[in-house]
Every structure is written in structure tokens, then in C-alpha cells.
Design a protein around this motif. Sequence first.
Motif, PDB file in Angstrom:
ATOM      1  N   HIS A 133       4.192 -12.192  -6.330  1.00 37.74           N
ATOM      2  CA  HIS A 133       4.050 -11.192  -5.265  1.00 37.74           C
ATOM      3  C   HIS A 133       4.066 -11.935  -3.926  1.00 37.74           C
ATOM      4  O   HIS A 133       3.253 -12.824  -3.717  1.00 37.74           O
TER       5      HIS A 133
ATOM      6  N   PRO B 219       8.036   2.705  -3.372  1.00 39.15           N
ATOM      7  CA  PRO B 219       6.857   2.928  -4.218  1.00 39.15           C
ATOM      8  C   PRO B 219       5.647   2.244  -3.583  1.00 39.15           C
ATOM      9  O   PRO B 219       5.797   1.273  -2.830  1.00 39.15           O
ATOM     10  N   LYS B 220       4.464   2.709  -3.906  1.00 36.23           N
ATOM     11  CA  LYS B 220       3.242   2.212  -3.262  1.00 36.23           C
ATOM     12  C   LYS B 220       2.478   1.253  -4.187  1.00 36.23           C
ATOM     13  O   LYS B 220       2.612   1.300  -5.400  1.00 36.23           O
ATOM     14  N   ILE B 221       1.668   0.401  -3.554  1.00 35.67           N
ATOM     15  CA  ILE B 221       0.725  -0.459  -4.262  1.00 35.67           C
ATOM     16  C   ILE B 221      -0.546  -0.473  -3.429  1.00 35.67           C
ATOM     17  O   ILE B 221      -0.492  -0.559  -2.193  1.00 35.67           O
TER      18      ILE B 221
ATOM     19  N   ARG C  55       7.300  -2.915  -2.911  1.00 33.94           N
ATOM     20  CA  ARG C  55       6.193  -1.955  -2.857  1.00 33.94           C
ATOM     21  C   ARG C  55       5.580  -1.958  -1.464  1.00 33.94           C
ATOM     22  O   ARG C  55       5.429  -3.015  -0.850  1.00 33.94           O
TER      23      ARG C  55
END
Length: 75
Positions: A13, A36-38, A71
Motif C-alpha cells: 500500500h 472505491p473507498k478504504i 482506493r
Amino acid sequence: MVDVSQHELVPEHTVLEDDALEEVLEEYDIDRTDLPKIQRKDPALPDEAEVGDVIKIVRDSRTTEQAIIYRLVVE
């Protein structure tokens, strides 16, 4: 305490730089909020990640060598 982000099964990451982010958004013709979310509290995130940053996740893939996913960090 265990640092989950350093576990061998957690994919890489990294916080995406602004210029690289612009290229990604342009390539896919999307806005940052379309990603997309994190959640910020996700233990795999780098310590320097802040709400609003975009994270690049590089995963192993069965069909290709690597899969790259993006993300958006949210609260």
C-alpha cells in the motif's frame, strides 16, 4: 503489538503522488470520489495516509503477475 502492514500476506500500500493521481484519473476518465473507498483506520494503510489521499495497492494476481487497485481514504 503486531504491525499488520508488514505481514507477508498484506499487499503493498502506497500513497499516490498528485501527478500520478491525475494520470490515473485521466486514464479512467473518473473523479477522485468515483474510486472505491478504504477507511483511514484500516491497519494496512501507511502511517502517512490521510483522509482524501489515494492509495495504490499492488496485489498478486492469478491471471496477471500483478493487479493494481486504487482506493480513496475516507474517515
